[in-house]
Write a protein that holds these residues in place. Structure first.
Motif, PDB file in Angstrom:
ATOM      1  N   UNK A   1       5.658 -20.255  -3.063  1.00  0.00           N
ATOM      2  CA  UNK A   1       4.709 -19.300  -2.484  1.00  0.00           C
ATOM      3  C   UNK A   1       4.339 -18.222  -3.502  1.00  0.00           C
ATOM      4  N   UNK A   2       5.329 -17.726  -4.225  1.00  0.00           N
ATOM      5  CA  UNK A   2       5.071 -16.704  -5.240  1.00  0.00           C
ATOM      6  C   UNK A   2       4.189 -17.271  -6.341  1.00  0.00           C
ATOM      7  N   UNK A   3       4.447 -18.501  -6.754  1.00  0.00           N
ATOM      8  CA  UNK A   3       3.636 -19.146  -7.794  1.00  0.00           C
ATOM      9  C   UNK A   3       2.179 -19.231  -7.377  1.00  0.00           C
ATOM     10  N   UNK A   4       1.933 -19.560  -6.116  1.00  0.00           N
ATOM     11  CA  UNK A   4       0.566 -19.677  -5.629  1.00  0.00           C
ATOM     12  C   UNK A   4      -0.187 -18.352  -5.704  1.00  0.00           C
ATOM     13  N   UNK A   5       0.525 -17.233  -5.603  1.00  0.00           N
ATOM     14  CA  UNK A   5      -0.106 -15.910  -5.630  1.00  0.00           C
ATOM     15  C   UNK A   5      -0.064 -15.261  -7.013  1.00  0.00           C
ATOM     16  N   UNK A   6       0.414 -15.983  -8.000  1.00  0.00           N
ATOM     17  CA  UNK A   6       0.685 -15.384  -9.309  1.00  0.00           C
ATOM     18  C   UNK A   6      -0.563 -14.925 -10.055  1.00  0.00           C
ATOM     19  N   UNK A   7      -1.747 -15.446  -9.675  1.00  0.00           N
ATOM     20  CA  UNK A   7      -2.979 -15.031 -10.341  1.00  0.00           C
ATOM     21  C   UNK A   7      -3.695 -13.902  -9.607  1.00  0.00           C
ATOM     22  N   UNK A   8      -3.178 -13.489  -8.478  1.00  0.00           N
ATOM     23  CA  UNK A   8      -3.856 -12.462  -7.678  1.00  0.00           C
ATOM     24  C   UNK A   8      -3.649 -11.069  -8.267  1.00  0.00           C
ATOM     25  N   UNK A   9      -4.739 -10.352  -8.494  1.00  0.00           N
ATOM     26  CA  UNK A   9      -4.647  -8.930  -8.820  1.00  0.00           C
ATOM     27  C   UNK A   9      -4.873  -8.087  -7.565  1.00  0.00           C
ATOM     28  N   UNK A  10      -5.512  -8.707  -6.572  1.00  0.00           N
ATOM     29  CA  UNK A  10      -5.753  -8.019  -5.295  1.00  0.00           C
ATOM     30  C   UNK A  10      -5.595  -9.011  -4.146  1.00  0.00           C
ATOM     31  N   UNK A  11      -4.898  -8.577  -3.104  1.00  0.00           N
ATOM     32  CA  UNK A  11      -4.820  -9.319  -1.849  1.00  0.00           C
ATOM     33  C   UNK A  11      -5.560  -8.498  -0.800  1.00  0.00           C
ATOM     34  N   UNK A  12      -6.599  -9.065  -0.229  1.00  0.00           N
ATOM     35  CA  UNK A  12      -7.442  -8.286   0.683  1.00  0.00           C
ATOM     36  C   UNK A  12      -6.761  -8.009   2.021  1.00  0.00           C
TER      37      UNK A  12
ATOM     38  N   UNK B   1      -0.415  -8.360  -9.635  1.00  0.00           N
ATOM     39  CA  UNK B   1      -0.869  -7.757  -8.374  1.00  0.00           C
ATOM     40  C   UNK B   1      -0.957  -6.237  -8.499  1.00  0.00           C
ATOM     41  N   UNK B   2      -2.149  -5.692  -8.201  1.00  0.00           N
ATOM     42  CA  UNK B   2      -2.390  -4.252  -8.301  1.00  0.00           C
ATOM     43  C   UNK B   2      -2.764  -3.595  -6.972  1.00  0.00           C
ATOM     44  N   UNK B   3      -3.406  -4.346  -6.103  1.00  0.00           N
ATOM     45  CA  UNK B   3      -3.928  -3.763  -4.857  1.00  0.00           C
ATOM     46  C   UNK B   3      -3.635  -4.704  -3.692  1.00  0.00           C
ATOM     47  N   UNK B   4      -3.155  -4.128  -2.582  1.00  0.00           N
ATOM     48  CA  UNK B   4      -3.019  -4.859  -1.324  1.00  0.00           C
ATOM     49  C   UNK B   4      -3.827  -4.099  -0.281  1.00  0.00           C
ATOM     50  N   UNK B   5      -4.785  -4.789   0.331  1.00  0.00           N
ATOM     51  CA  UNK B   5      -5.671  -4.123   1.278  1.00  0.00           C
ATOM     52  C   UNK B   5      -5.036  -3.829   2.615  1.00  0.00           C
TER      53      UNK B   5
ATOM     54  N   UNK C   1      -9.295 -13.482  -9.220  1.00  0.00           N
ATOM     55  CA  UNK C   1      -8.160 -12.569  -9.085  1.00  0.00           C
ATOM     56  C   UNK C   1      -8.056 -11.923  -7.710  1.00  0.00           C
ATOM     57  N   UNK C   2      -9.112 -12.017  -6.892  1.00  0.00           N
ATOM     58  CA  UNK C   2      -9.098 -11.432  -5.550  1.00  0.00           C
ATOM     59  C   UNK C   2      -8.779 -12.523  -4.536  1.00  0.00           C
ATOM     60  N   UNK C   3      -7.649 -12.387  -3.875  1.00  0.00           N
ATOM     61  CA  UNK C   3      -7.198 -13.390  -2.918  1.00  0.00           C
ATOM     62  C   UNK C   3      -7.514 -12.908  -1.512  1.00  0.00           C
ATOM     63  N   UNK C   4      -8.449 -13.592  -0.865  1.00  0.00           N
ATOM     64  CA  UNK C   4      -8.896 -13.209   0.466  1.00  0.00           C
ATOM     65  C   UNK C   4      -7.904 -13.672   1.523  1.00  0.00           C
ATOM     66  N   UNK C   5      -7.756 -12.881   2.579  1.00  0.00           N
ATOM     67  CA  UNK C   5      -6.915 -13.290   3.696  1.00  0.00           C
ATOM     68  C   UNK C   5      -5.537 -12.672   3.675  1.00  0.00           C
ATOM     69  N   UNK C   6      -4.677 -13.173   4.568  1.00  0.00           N
ATOM     70  CA  UNK C   6      -3.301 -12.699   4.720  1.00  0.00           C
ATOM     71  C   UNK C   6      -2.349 -13.762   4.180  1.00  0.00           C
ATOM     72  N   UNK C   7      -1.207 -13.315   3.621  1.00  0.00           N
ATOM     73  CA  UNK C   7      -0.274 -14.255   3.017  1.00  0.00           C
ATOM     74  C   UNK C   7       1.161 -13.921   3.406  1.00  0.00           C
ATOM     75  N   UNK C   8       1.974 -14.974   3.526  1.00  0.00           N
ATOM     76  CA  UNK C   8       3.388 -14.818   3.860  1.00  0.00           C
ATOM     77  C   UNK C   8       4.226 -15.608   2.867  1.00  0.00           C
ATOM     78  N   UNK C   9       5.329 -14.994   2.436  1.00  0.00           N
ATOM     79  CA  UNK C   9       6.275 -15.641   1.531  1.00  0.00           C
ATOM     80  C   UNK C   9       7.619 -15.688   2.233  1.00  0.00           C
ATOM     81  N   UNK C  10       8.240 -16.869   2.271  1.00  0.00           N
ATOM     82  CA  UNK C  10       9.540 -16.949   2.923  1.00  0.00           C
ATOM     83  C   UNK C  10      10.064 -18.360   3.004  1.00  0.00           C
ATOM     84  N   UNK C  11      11.349 -18.463   3.342  1.00  0.00           N
ATOM     85  CA  UNK C  11      11.966 -19.764   3.541  1.00  0.00           C
ATOM     86  C   UNK C  11      12.228 -20.506   2.247  1.00  0.00           C
ATOM     87  N   UNK C  12      12.440 -21.806   2.356  1.00  0.00           N
ATOM     88  CA  UNK C  12      12.803 -22.628   1.213  1.00  0.00           C
ATOM     89  C   UNK C  12      11.693 -22.734   0.178  1.00  0.00           C
TER      90      UNK C  12
END
Length: 222
Positions: A59-70, A89-93, A43-54
């Motif tokens: 992109x949202x599906x890939x992050x759908x299991x994250x409860x935290x983005x570090x 998603x509950x926490x964004x670092x 549930x903890x997704x390490x790193x930085x993420x960007x969603x955009x474009x076509x």
């Protein structure tokens, strides 16, 4: 059968481990942050993420299991209307940014977001009408900038926000009131509100501390 194609079918992520014994047979999907932990087990997704474009929906599906983005989460030029799919998603670092989105109308999908370790930026979103989905957000450790969202008439979704570590700026939106800031107690930096349509500031009744200046600008209706 082509030996190369057969090999790929047996090792779809080309990591040298056959699918039958590979806990993450598709690392790009199941081990998004490449930490060796797969899918719903991570549930903890390490790193930085960007969603955009076509590829916004993917992109949202890939992050759908994250409860935290570090790290940070940047949403820019997306092709979807909401953030549905990020309900876990509950926490964004780091920072959470919504910049330059012409399709985004609301932040639906972020109802369970509690804290942001960096800054919150909502800027240049021409179709956004509300931030209601941020109803659980209590703390933004950095700055809050909500600027140039011409359809945004209120910030009612921020009713749980108590603390902003840096400045809070509401500038060049369509704001009629700030009732959504009724829980706000502390702003660490400048508090600036600018709207020529504002009719009341009653929503700031619980504010007890501002670290720097209070700036009320271009509010002709007061």
């Amino acid at each position: 059968l082509d030996p190369d194609l057969l090999a790929r079918s047996e090792d779809s992520d080309c990591d040298g481990i056959e699918n039958s014994i590979d806990d993450c047979p598709d690392d790009a999907l199941n081990d998004l942050d490449s930490d060796g932990i797969c899918g719903a087990e991570d549930p903890i997704c390490n790193g930085d993420f960007e969603i955009g474009g076509l590829d916004s929906a993917e992109d949202i599906l890939l992050l759908s299991q994250c409860s935290e983005i570090e790290g940070y989460l940047m949403i820019s030029e997306i092709t979807v209307r909401t953030m549905v799919g990020l309900e876990k998603l509950q926490v964004i670092g780091g920072n959470l940014s919504f910049v330059g989105n012409s399709s985004l109308t609301s932040l639906e999908g972020l109802e369970n977001l509690i804290s942001i370790g960096g800054s919150l930026q909502i800027e240049d979103n021409t179709a956004m009408v509300g931030v209601n989905a941020l109803e659980s957000l209590t703390v933004v450790s950095g700055q809050v900038l909500i600027q140039n969202n011409p359809q945004l008439a209120h910030v009612d979704g921020l009713t749980a926000l108590k603390t902003v570590g840096g400045y809070l700026k509401l500038v060049e939106n369509y704001l009629l009131h700030v009732n959504g800031l009724s829980a706000l107690e502390t702003v660490g930096g400048v508090l600036e509100i600018q709207s020529d349509r504002m009719i009341t500031y009653d929503g700031l009744s619980n504010l007890t501390a501002i670290g720097e200046n209070l700036l009320i600008r271009n509010n002709e209706r007061l």
